[in-house]
Enzyme design. Structure first.
Site, PDB file in Angstrom:
ATOM      1  N   GLY A 172     -12.455  24.316   7.800  1.00 36.53           N
ATOM      2  CA  GLY A 172     -12.690  23.540   6.503  1.00 36.53           C
ATOM      3  C   GLY A 172     -13.458  24.115   5.449  1.00 36.53           C
ATOM      4  N   TYR A 174      -0.476  18.994  -3.523  1.00 27.65           N
ATOM      5  CA  TYR A 174      -1.958  18.839  -3.796  1.00 27.65           C
ATOM      6  C   TYR A 174      -2.285  18.924  -5.243  1.00 27.65           C
ATOM      7  CZ  TYR A 174      -1.443  20.232   1.444  1.00 27.65           C
ATOM      8  OH  TYR A 174      -1.166  20.373   2.677  1.00 27.65           O
ATOM      9  N   GLU A 179     -13.416  26.777  13.920  1.00 28.48           N
ATOM     10  CA  GLU A 179     -12.061  27.114  13.740  1.00 28.48           C
ATOM     11  C   GLU A 179     -11.454  27.261  12.295  1.00 28.48           C
ATOM     12  OE1 GLU A 179     -10.633  23.203  15.035  1.00 28.48           O
ATOM     13  OE2 GLU A 179     -11.224  23.445  17.066  1.00 28.48           O
ATOM     14  N   PRO A 180     -11.799  28.320  11.621  1.00 32.24           N
ATOM     15  CA  PRO A 180     -11.543  28.600  10.293  1.00 32.24           C
ATOM     16  C   PRO A 180     -10.263  29.001   9.927  1.00 32.24           C
ATOM     17  CG  PRO A 180     -12.911  30.226  10.838  1.00 32.24           C
ATOM     18  CD  PRO A 180     -12.873  29.415  12.210  1.00 32.24           C
ATOM     19  N   GLY A 181      -9.528  28.466   9.199  1.00 31.92           N
ATOM     20  CA  GLY A 181      -8.287  29.058   8.754  1.00 31.92           C
ATOM     21  C   GLY A 181      -8.233  29.561   7.233  1.00 31.92           C
ATOM     22  N   ARG A 182      -8.350  28.740   6.411  1.00 30.74           N
ATOM     23  CA  ARG A 182      -8.430  29.058   5.050  1.00 30.74           C
ATOM     24  C   ARG A 182      -9.451  30.356   4.459  1.00 30.74           C
ATOM     25  NH1 ARG A 182      -6.687  25.433   1.064  1.00 30.74           N
ATOM     26  NH2 ARG A 182      -7.265  23.843   2.622  1.00 30.74           N
ATOM     27  N   ARG A 237       1.695  24.384  -2.213  1.00 33.70           N
ATOM     28  CA  ARG A 237       0.507  23.571  -2.433  1.00 33.70           C
ATOM     29  C   ARG A 237       0.440  23.083  -3.710  1.00 33.70           C
ATOM     30  NH1 ARG A 237      -3.916  25.569  -2.294  1.00 33.70           N
ATOM     31  NH2 ARG A 237      -4.855  23.898  -1.103  1.00 33.70           N
ATOM     32  N   CYS A 257      15.311  22.282  -7.936  1.00 31.17           N
ATOM     33  CA  CYS A 257      15.603  21.206  -8.635  1.00 31.17           C
ATOM     34  C   CYS A 257      14.690  19.942  -8.621  1.00 31.17           C
ATOM     35  CB  CYS A 257      17.026  20.835  -8.482  1.00 31.17           C
ATOM     36  SG  CYS A 257      18.190  22.254  -8.855  1.00 31.17           S
TER      37      CYS A 257
HETATM   38  N1  LLP Z   1      -9.188  23.002  12.934  1.00 31.04           N
HETATM   39  C1  LLP Z   1      -8.419  21.758  12.787  1.00 31.04           C
HETATM   40  C2  LLP Z   1      -8.355  20.885  14.071  1.00 31.04           C
HETATM   41  C3  LLP Z   1      -7.617  21.460  11.674  1.00 31.04           C
HETATM   42  O1  LLP Z   1      -6.934  20.617  11.510  1.00 31.04           O
HETATM   43  C4  LLP Z   1      -7.796  22.511  10.621  1.00 31.04           C
HETATM   44  C5  LLP Z   1      -6.864  22.258   9.598  1.00 31.04           C
HETATM   45  C6  LLP Z   1      -8.613  23.637  10.788  1.00 31.04           C
HETATM   46  C7  LLP Z   1      -9.127  23.740  12.089  1.00 31.04           C
HETATM   47  C8  LLP Z   1      -8.377  24.701   9.891  1.00 31.04           C
HETATM   48  O2  LLP Z   1      -8.977  24.231   8.602  1.00 31.04           O
HETATM   49  P1  LLP Z   1      -9.306  25.255   7.399  1.00 31.04           P
HETATM   50  O3  LLP Z   1     -10.500  26.096   7.836  1.00 31.04           O
HETATM   51  O4  LLP Z   1      -8.222  26.059   7.123  1.00 31.04           O
HETATM   52  O5  LLP Z   1      -9.643  24.298   6.225  1.00 31.04           O
HETATM   53  N2  LLP Z   1      -1.983  22.559   4.047  1.00 31.04           N
HETATM   54  C9  LLP Z   1      -3.401  22.233   3.632  1.00 31.04           C
HETATM   55  C10 LLP Z   1      -4.375  22.484   4.513  1.00 31.04           C
HETATM   56  C11 LLP Z   1      -4.337  21.466   5.757  1.00 31.04           C
HETATM   57  C12 LLP Z   1      -5.326  21.783   6.907  1.00 31.04           C
HETATM   58  C13 LLP Z   1      -4.898  21.349   8.213  1.00 31.04           C
HETATM   59  N3  LLP Z   1      -5.991  21.299   9.372  1.00 31.04           N
HETATM   60  C14 LLP Z   1      -3.629  23.022   2.213  1.00 31.04           C
HETATM   61  O6  LLP Z   1      -2.739  23.788   2.082  1.00 31.04           O
HETATM   62  O7  LLP Z   1      -4.649  22.945   1.543  1.00 31.04           O
END
Ligand code: LLP
Length: 447
Positions: free
Chosen positions: A265, A342, A299-302, A338, A370
Site C-alpha cells: 500500500g 481513478y 507485500e508492496p507492489g506499486r 488508471r 470511443c
Molecule cells: N497485498 C494485497 C492483499 C493487495 O490487495 C494489494 C493491492 C497489495 C498487496 C499491493 O498493494 P500496493 O503496494 O501495490 O499498493 N489498480 C489500483 C491498485 C489496486 C491495488 C490492489 N491491491 C491502482 O491502479 O491504483
C-alpha cells in the site's frame, strides 16, 4: 476522496524538469532527448513502435533494495513479497527474483508466473478474497509459503481441500482492522464495509477454531488496508497496532502465531504527493508489530514497480475544437486505465529536446478509444505537437500493462526492459490475429 474530481490546477503541476529530476530512471540527452537509464526512448520507438511499456530494471532493483534495507535497518526480520498484480511480466518478476524477493499472488495464473520467473513457492504468499478449490489445490501442490484466508467460509474450504489432497495448509488470517487509509475509495480495503478480510471482532475466535481444524497449520495474521497510501503513517500504525494486539491475545491463549504479514500500500508521488518513506513505513511496523519479535512480511507492489515503468506513445494528431486543443495519442485507456478508472494524474513528458523546451499551452491528452473517459490529462501544459512526436507517460510501471484490455480491438502493447545500455523486448506486441484467437463462428451462421 470524491470520485469525479475536477482536474487539478495545471499551474501547480510539476514542470518537465521537476518530473525528470524526481525520476532517477530518466535523464535528458541534448541530442537524443529523454533516456530511460542509458537508452534513448526514440530508439525504443524506432525499434519496437508505440505504444510500448518501458521498464527500468535498475529502478526495480534500487527500490527493492531500498525497501528491504529500510526494514532490516529498523531491526526487523522481514521478508518482502512483491505484489505480482502490479506487474506480472516474467522479466520483471525475474529481476525481483534475482534480488531475493518473494511474491504475493492472487490467482493460479500469478502463482504460475512467479514460479516460472524463478520465485520459489517457499517465498510465495497466496492472497485474495475468493480462491477457487482448484486454485487452493494448485497452491498446496506447489507448496506455497502461506495462504492468507479472508473468511470463516474460506478457512473451511481450505481445510477440506488440504485434507482431501493430503496437504497441511499454512494459513494466515487476513484481518480487516476497520481503519481508513484515506486513499481513493476504489482502492481502500481496510474499512469494515470493504469485502476484504475477517472482521476484527471475529478474528480471534476464528483463529482459535482454525488452529484445531484438519489440514491447517496456523501461519499467523495478515492485514492490508489499501493502496497508494500517501496520507502519512497514522492509518498504518492504527492497523498494525490492532494486528499486534490480536497477536498478543492469541499468543496469550497459547496459540501459535509464527509471523505477521503487514501488507502493501505504500504510495508514490505521481504529481505532488509526499508519501511516507520506506524508513517511516519500517518504523511504523517496528514500533507496533515489531515489538513482538516475530518475523514480518510486507507485500508492496506499486512502491517497487510504479516509478520503474513508463508508457511510450506517439502523437497521432493534434485537433483543435471550440478553442480547445486535443493531443490524440496512439495509447489509450485500454493500455493505461488508471486515469479513466481513478482520475489518476500521471506525468506526461515530450521526448524530443526541441519539444521539451518549446512554449507551453493547455491541452487535453486523449486516446483514440470511443469513450470520453479515454482521457489521460485535462488542461495539461504541453508544447505544440506534430504527428509522430513521442510522449512519455510516467509512473506507469504498476497497474499499467496488467490492467490493459483489447477494448476497441486494440492489441496489447509491447513491453521492453532497459538495464544500463541494454534493451530487450520482454513482451511482444500482440498480433492482430491473436485478438480473435480462440473464437469460433458456428457453422450454422454460414460463410
Ligand atoms: N497485498 C494485497 C492483499 C493487495 O490487495 C494489494 C493491492 C497489495 C498487496 C499491493 O498493494 P500496493 O503496494 O501495490 O499498493 N489498480 C489500483 C491498485 C489496486 C491495488 C490492489 N491491491 C491502482 O491502479 O491504483
Amino acid at each position: 476522496m470524491a470520485e469525479a474530481r475536477p482536474a487539478p490546477d495545471p499551474a501547480h503541476d510539476p514542470t518537465f524538469a521537476e518530473l525528470i529530476a524526481g525520476r532517477p530512471a530518466l535523464s535528458l540527452d541534448p541530442a537524443s532527448g529523454l533516456l530511460v537509464e542509458e537508452v534513448p526512448l526514440a530508439r525504443i520507438a524506432a525499434l519496437h513502435g508505440t505504444p510500448t511499456w518501458v521498464v527500468s530494471a535498475g529502478t526495480l532493483r534500487r527500490r527493492y533494495r531500498a525497501l528491504a534495507g529500510a526494514l532490516a535497518a529498523a531491526g526487523l526480520a522481514a521478508s518482502v513479497h512483491y505484489a505480482a498484480k502490479a506487474n506480472d511480466t516474467l522479466a520483471v518478476l525475474r529481476v525481483l527474483a534475482a534480488e531475493g524477493a518473494g511474491a504475493d499472488v492472487v490467482s493460479a495464473g500469478e502463482l504460475r508466473a512467479a514460479e516460472a520467473a524463478g520465485i520459489p513457492a517457499s517465498r510465495i504468499v497466496y492472497s485474495g478474497v475468493g480462491k477457487t478449490r482448484a486454485e487452493l489445490a494448485a497452491a498446496l501442490a506447489a507448496g506455497v509459503m502461506q495462504i492468507n484466508a479472508e473468511s470463516a467460509e474460506e478457512v473451511a474450504m481450505i481445510s477440506e481441500v488440504a485434507a482431501a489432497t493430503g496437504h497441511t495448509a499454512p494459513v494466515a488470517l487476513r484481518v480487516n482492522p476497520d481503519v481508513d487509509a484515506r486513499t481513493h475509495a476504489k482502492i481502500t480495503t481496510g474499512r469494515a464495509e470493504n469485502k476484504f478480510g475477517v472482521a476484527y471482532a471475529e478474528a480471534a475466535a476464528l483463529y482459535a477454531r482454525m488452529a484445531g481444524m484438519p489440514g491447517i497449520r496456523p501461519a499467523g495474521l495478515a492485514t492490508h488496508i489499501g493502496s497508494q497510501i500517501t496520507s502519512g503513517m497514522a492509518a498504518y500504525r492504527a492497523a498494525y497496532a490492532r494486528l499486534a494486539d490480536l497477536a498478543r491475545e492469541l499468543l496469550g491463549r497459547g496459540l501459535p502465531v509464527p509471523r505477521l504479514d503487514c501488507g502493501g500500500g505504500l504510495g508514490i508521488p505521481y504529481r505532488d504527493e509526499i508519501p511516507p518513506t520506506p524508513e517511516a513505513f519500517a518504523g511504523a511496523i517496528a514500533s507496533t508489530v515489531g515489538r513482538l519479535g516475530l518475523p514480518v512480511m510486507v507485500e508492496p507492489g506499486r512502491w517497487i514497480a510504479g516509478p520503474a515503468g513508463f508508457l511510450l506513445a506517439s502523437v497521432i494528431l493534434e485537433k483543435r475544437s471550440g478553442g480547445r486543443r486535443f493531443v490524440v495519442l496512439d495509447a489509450a485507456m485500454n493500455d493505461l486505465l488508471r486515469p479513466a478508472l481513478y482520475d489518476a494524474w500521471h506525468g506526461i513528458l515530450p521526448v524530443s529536446p526541441a519539444r521539451l523546451s518549446a512554449p507551453l499551452s493547455p491541452a487535453e491528452v486523449v486516446g483514440p478509444v470511443c469513450e470520453t473517459a479515454d482521457t489521460f490529462a485535462r488542461g495539461r501544459l504541453l508544447p505544440a505537437f506534430g504527428e509522430g512526436d513521442l510522449v512519455l507517460v510516467c509512473d506507469a510501471g504498476a497497474y499499467g500493462s496488467v490492467m490493459s484490455s483489447t477494448y476497441n480491438a486494440r492489441p496489447l502493447a509491447a513491453q521492453v526492459l532497459v538495464e544500463g545500455a541494454r534493451l530487450a523486448l520482454i513482451r511482444e506486441r500482440q498480433a492482430e490475429a491473436d485478438l480473435w484467437r480462440g473464437q469460433r463462428i458456428p457453422d450454422w451462421l454460414g460463410g
